[in-house]
Design a protein around this motif. Structure first.
Motif, PDB file in Angstrom:
ATOM      1  N   GLY A 139       0.799  -1.228   0.000  1.00  8.82           N
ATOM      2  CA  GLY A 139       0.000   0.000   0.000  1.00  8.82           C
ATOM      3  C   GLY A 139       0.824   1.267   0.000  1.00  8.82           C
ATOM      4  O   GLY A 139       0.265   2.363  -0.118  1.00  8.82           O
ATOM      5  N   GLN A 140       2.137   1.164   0.120  1.00 11.02           N
ATOM      6  CA  GLN A 140       2.987   2.354   0.162  1.00 11.02           C
ATOM      7  C   GLN A 140       3.150   2.925  -1.239  1.00 11.02           C
ATOM      8  O   GLN A 140       3.273   2.205  -2.222  1.00 11.02           O
ATOM      9  CB  GLN A 140       4.360   1.996   0.743  1.00 11.02           C
ATOM     10  CG  GLN A 140       5.328   3.172   0.810  1.00 11.02           C
ATOM     11  CD  GLN A 140       6.642   2.771   1.460  1.00 11.02           C
ATOM     12  OE1 GLN A 140       6.713   1.785   2.195  1.00 11.02           O
ATOM     13  NE2 GLN A 140       7.699   3.524   1.193  1.00 11.02           N
ATOM     14  N   ARG A 141       3.200   4.245  -1.315  1.00 10.65           N
ATOM     15  CA  ARG A 141       3.464   4.911  -2.596  1.00 10.65           C
ATOM     16  C   ARG A 141       4.946   5.208  -2.697  1.00 10.65           C
ATOM     17  O   ARG A 141       5.557   5.704  -1.743  1.00 10.65           O
ATOM     18  CB  ARG A 141       2.642   6.188  -2.716  1.00 10.65           C
ATOM     19  CG  ARG A 141       2.968   6.980  -3.979  1.00 10.65           C
ATOM     20  CD  ARG A 141       1.971   8.047  -4.270  1.00 10.65           C
ATOM     21  NE  ARG A 141       2.346   8.821  -5.443  1.00 10.65           N
ATOM     22  CZ  ARG A 141       1.579   9.702  -6.050  1.00 10.65           C
ATOM     23  NH1 ARG A 141       0.357   9.923  -5.573  1.00 10.65           N
ATOM     24  NH2 ARG A 141       1.981  10.363  -7.105  1.00 10.65           N
ATOM     25  N   GLU A 197      13.160   5.194  -6.382  1.00  7.15           N
ATOM     26  CA  GLU A 197      13.246   4.922  -4.948  1.00  7.15           C
ATOM     27  C   GLU A 197      13.584   3.445  -4.704  1.00  7.15           C
ATOM     28  O   GLU A 197      13.055   2.559  -5.372  1.00  7.15           O
ATOM     29  CB  GLU A 197      11.916   5.271  -4.287  1.00  7.15           C
ATOM     30  CG  GLU A 197      11.911   5.143  -2.776  1.00  7.15           C
ATOM     31  CD  GLU A 197      10.618   5.633  -2.167  1.00  7.15           C
ATOM     32  OE1 GLU A 197      10.306   5.214  -1.031  1.00  7.15           O
ATOM     33  OE2 GLU A 197       9.915   6.431  -2.825  1.00  7.15           O
ATOM     34  N   PRO A 198      14.507   3.137  -3.758  1.00 10.11           N
ATOM     35  CA  PRO A 198      14.871   1.731  -3.490  1.00 10.11           C
ATOM     36  C   PRO A 198      13.686   0.943  -2.946  1.00 10.11           C
ATOM     37  O   PRO A 198      12.920   1.422  -2.111  1.00 10.11           O
ATOM     38  CB  PRO A 198      15.985   1.829  -2.456  1.00 10.11           C
ATOM     39  CG  PRO A 198      16.288   3.257  -2.268  1.00 10.11           C
ATOM     40  CD  PRO A 198      15.281   4.074  -2.958  1.00 10.11           C
ATOM     41  N   LEU A 199      13.556  -0.300  -3.436  1.00  9.13           N
ATOM     42  CA  LEU A 199      12.461  -1.170  -3.024  1.00  9.13           C
ATOM     43  C   LEU A 199      12.944  -2.334  -2.158  1.00  9.13           C
ATOM     44  O   LEU A 199      12.323  -2.662  -1.154  1.00  9.13           O
ATOM     45  CB  LEU A 199      11.737  -1.719  -4.252  1.00  9.13           C
ATOM     46  CG  LEU A 199      11.161  -0.689  -5.227  1.00  9.13           C
ATOM     47  CD1 LEU A 199      10.600  -1.394  -6.447  1.00  9.13           C
ATOM     48  CD2 LEU A 199      10.109   0.170  -4.554  1.00  9.13           C
ATOM     49  N   ARG A 203      14.854  -0.830  -7.727  1.00  6.73           N
ATOM     50  CA  ARG A 203      14.364   0.547  -7.661  1.00  6.73           C
ATOM     51  C   ARG A 203      13.063   0.661  -8.452  1.00  6.73           C
ATOM     52  O   ARG A 203      12.844  -0.071  -9.427  1.00  6.73           O
ATOM     53  CB  ARG A 203      15.409   1.523  -8.209  1.00  6.73           C
ATOM     54  CG  ARG A 203      16.696   1.515  -7.390  1.00  6.73           C
ATOM     55  CD  ARG A 203      17.687   2.562  -7.854  1.00  6.73           C
ATOM     56  NE  ARG A 203      18.908   2.507  -7.066  1.00  6.73           N
ATOM     57  CZ  ARG A 203      19.070   3.114  -5.893  1.00  6.73           C
ATOM     58  NH1 ARG A 203      18.076   3.850  -5.389  1.00  6.73           N
ATOM     59  NH2 ARG A 203      20.207   3.006  -5.236  1.00  6.73           N
ATOM     60  N   ALA A 204      12.214   1.586  -8.033  1.00  5.12           N
ATOM     61  CA  ALA A 204      10.910   1.764  -8.686  1.00  5.12           C
ATOM     62  C   ALA A 204      11.103   2.328 -10.088  1.00  5.12           C
ATOM     63  O   ALA A 204      11.771   3.350 -10.259  1.00  5.12           O
ATOM     64  CB  ALA A 204      10.031   2.697  -7.867  1.00  5.12           C
ATOM     65  N   PRO A 205      10.530   1.693 -11.104  1.00  6.29           N
ATOM     66  CA  PRO A 205      10.685   2.210 -12.471  1.00  6.29           C
ATOM     67  C   PRO A 205       9.832   3.441 -12.765  1.00  6.29           C
ATOM     68  O   PRO A 205      10.079   4.152 -13.727  1.00  6.29           O
ATOM     69  CB  PRO A 205      10.244   1.019 -13.334  1.00  6.29           C
ATOM     70  CG  PRO A 205       9.293   0.264 -12.466  1.00  6.29           C
ATOM     71  CD  PRO A 205       9.785   0.426 -11.053  1.00  6.29           C
ATOM     72  N   PHE A 206       8.825   3.690 -11.934  1.00  2.00           N
ATOM     73  CA  PHE A 206       7.956   4.851 -12.106  1.00  2.00           C
ATOM     74  C   PHE A 206       7.222   5.077 -10.790  1.00  2.00           C
ATOM     75  O   PHE A 206       7.274   4.238  -9.878  1.00  2.00           O
ATOM     76  CB  PHE A 206       6.954   4.642 -13.250  1.00  2.00           C
ATOM     77  CG  PHE A 206       6.304   3.288 -13.253  1.00  2.00           C
ATOM     78  CD1 PHE A 206       5.270   2.982 -12.375  1.00  2.00           C
ATOM     79  CD2 PHE A 206       6.739   2.307 -14.123  1.00  2.00           C
ATOM     80  CE1 PHE A 206       4.679   1.731 -12.368  1.00  2.00           C
ATOM     81  CE2 PHE A 206       6.150   1.045 -14.128  1.00  2.00           C
ATOM     82  CZ  PHE A 206       5.129   0.762 -13.247  1.00  2.00           C
ATOM     83  N   LEU A 265       3.783  -3.640  -8.541  1.00  6.34           N
ATOM     84  CA  LEU A 265       3.583  -2.191  -8.527  1.00  6.34           C
ATOM     85  C   LEU A 265       2.483  -1.805  -9.501  1.00  6.34           C
ATOM     86  O   LEU A 265       2.352  -2.408 -10.578  1.00  6.34           O
ATOM     87  CB  LEU A 265       4.875  -1.469  -8.914  1.00  6.34           C
ATOM     88  CG  LEU A 265       6.125  -1.752  -8.074  1.00  6.34           C
ATOM     89  CD1 LEU A 265       7.309  -0.975  -8.622  1.00  6.34           C
ATOM     90  CD2 LEU A 265       5.885  -1.402  -6.610  1.00  6.34           C
ATOM     91  N   ALA A 266       1.707  -0.802  -9.116  1.00  5.39           N
ATOM     92  CA  ALA A 266       0.671  -0.236  -9.986  1.00  5.39           C
ATOM     93  C   ALA A 266       0.906   1.265 -10.080  1.00  5.39           C
ATOM     94  O   ALA A 266       0.961   1.958  -9.064  1.00  5.39           O
ATOM     95  CB  ALA A 266      -0.726  -0.518  -9.431  1.00  5.39           C
ATOM     96  N   GLY A 267       1.084   1.753 -11.289  1.00  6.25           N
ATOM     97  CA  GLY A 267       1.331   3.178 -11.487  1.00  6.25           C
ATOM     98  C   GLY A 267       0.184   4.045 -11.007  1.00  6.25           C
ATOM     99  O   GLY A 267      -0.980   3.629 -11.014  1.00  6.25           O
ATOM    100  N   VAL A 268       0.508   5.253 -10.600  1.00  4.79           N
ATOM    101  CA  VAL A 268      -0.510   6.164 -10.065  1.00  4.79           C
ATOM    102  C   VAL A 268      -0.912   7.227 -11.079  1.00  4.79           C
ATOM    103  O   VAL A 268      -1.754   8.075 -10.787  1.00  4.79           O
ATOM    104  CB  VAL A 268       0.017   6.844  -8.781  1.00  4.79           C
ATOM    105  CG1 VAL A 268       0.266   5.812  -7.697  1.00  4.79           C
ATOM    106  CG2 VAL A 268       1.300   7.634  -9.065  1.00  4.79           C
TER     107      VAL A 268
END
Length: 354
Positions: A80-82, A87-89, A173-176, A200-203
């Motif tokens: 649930g975190q944005r 950003e490192p995952l 790392r987050a791609p987007f 991950l689901a893009g916002v």
């Protein structure tokens, strides 16, 4: 007594004579034509509406995984975190990666030192050759050796860069910009190369995926408008078809893009309405159809001389107070009675009100 009888007879005779003398009068009865209102029959393109269930999802989706196997050392996010782009995952521990990078870097330093020393030898040999104190073959040998060393150093640099990239790949790392929707591995787990770590689901944007019959998909177009509404809500969102998949004889995947503003939550069930223009159909006002739900519905059409004729019809789809009809003898532009049908019969002449 006789005198009274005589007077009565004379009076009766006078009255009869007066009646015979009066001119005959003929009574003229004026026929009043019924007044009606009418509208013209229309020929329009029929729009068929289809509804399909779908689920809201992000347009950008990712399932991050490591390129190499190892032990998941640390996970930096929770469900649930944005997260923002870059950003490192999560971090992976692979005991072979760090030593490989150190060895590659040491090899580059070793070749740099050898190249520096050989460069000085070449300069010394060139100076001696200019003074004719050494052979030309010695200078050529040193130059060839230096060229081979330069090539070896290029290969060592490539090897070092590769091991460095692999070392950096140990941090996901987050791609987007996205939201963490699911976690597939826990710290301490051994993960293989390519094994999903999280989802991950893009916002940025939302879309809805549906599946439609192949014959219907062939009539859809990219950019065509669609209406999206939550299953238990009357709200409607404007959508647009952005992808039409191939299906052959089966169901075809269709993707509808929707605005992120006011969009339903990810994973929420929605209904997608598609409108497809079909053949041209004839329609009349619903008020013109007599007994529309009965066994023999009909309309009263107007002839050129304002007489009415009965035209049996088969009502179809109702929209906006108009109903599509099938009926022989009914053409676009013909007038049909919309008010006052109750007292009319076949062939009667009427007065059409403006």
């Amino acid at each position: 007594m006789r005198a009274s009888l005589t007077a009565s007879l004379m009076l009766t005779a006078a009255l009869l004579a007066g009646c015979d003398a009066a001119p005959a009068e003929t009574e003229h009865v004026e026929v009043v034509q019924p007044s009606v209102r009418s509208k013209a029959v229309q020929l329009v393109s029929d729009e068929l509406r289809y509804r399909f269930p779908g689920v809201v999802r992000a347009t950008e989706r990712a399932v991050p995984a490591f390129l190499h196997g190892g032990v998941l050392r640390e996970r930096h996010v929770v469900r649930g975190q944005r997260v923002e782009q870059g950003e490192p995952l999560a971090t992976l521990h692979n005991p072979a990666m760090a030593p490989a990078f150190v060895a590659a870097e040491a090899r580059v330093r070793e070749l740099d030192a050898s190249l520096s020393r050989l460069g000085r030898d070449v300069e010394r040999a060139r100076t001696l050759r200019e003074r004719n104190l050494s052979a030309e073959e010695e200078l050529d040998r040193l130059r060839s050796e230096r060229e081979a060393l330069v090539q070896a150093r290029e290969q060592a640099l490539a090897q070092r860069d590769e091991t460095q990239a692999q070392l950096e790949e140990l941090t996901l790392r987050a791609p987007f910009a996205a939201e963490v929707t699911d976690l597939d591995a826990e710290p301490g787990d051994f993960v293989a190369a390519g094994q999903p770590i999280m989802r991950l689901a893009g916002v940025a944007e939302r879309e809805v995926a549906i599946r439609v019959p192949a014959n219907l998909a062939a009539r859809l177009e990219l950019g065509q408008a669609a209406s999206v509404s939550p299953t238990f809500d009357a709200q409607r969102l404007a959508g647009e078809i952005v992808h039409i998949g191939r299906a052959g004889e089966s169901m075809a995947p269709i993707i509808i893009s929707i605005s992120n503003d006011g969009a339903p939550a990810l994973g929420e069930a929605v209904r997608v309405q598609l409108e497809i223009v079909a053949r041209e159909v004839t329609r009349v006002p619903l008020a013109a159809v007599v007994d529309p739900a009965g066994s023999a519905p009909y309309v009263l059409a107007l002839n050129d001389d304002d007489t009415v004729r009965r035209v049996p019809v088969t009502p179809g789809r109702l929209a906006g107070g108009w109903v599509t009809v099938n009926g022989e003898g009914l053409a676009p532009g013909d007038g049909v009675v919309t008010a006052g049908q109750g007292r009319l019969e076949e062939g009667m002449r009427v007065r059409v009100l403006p």
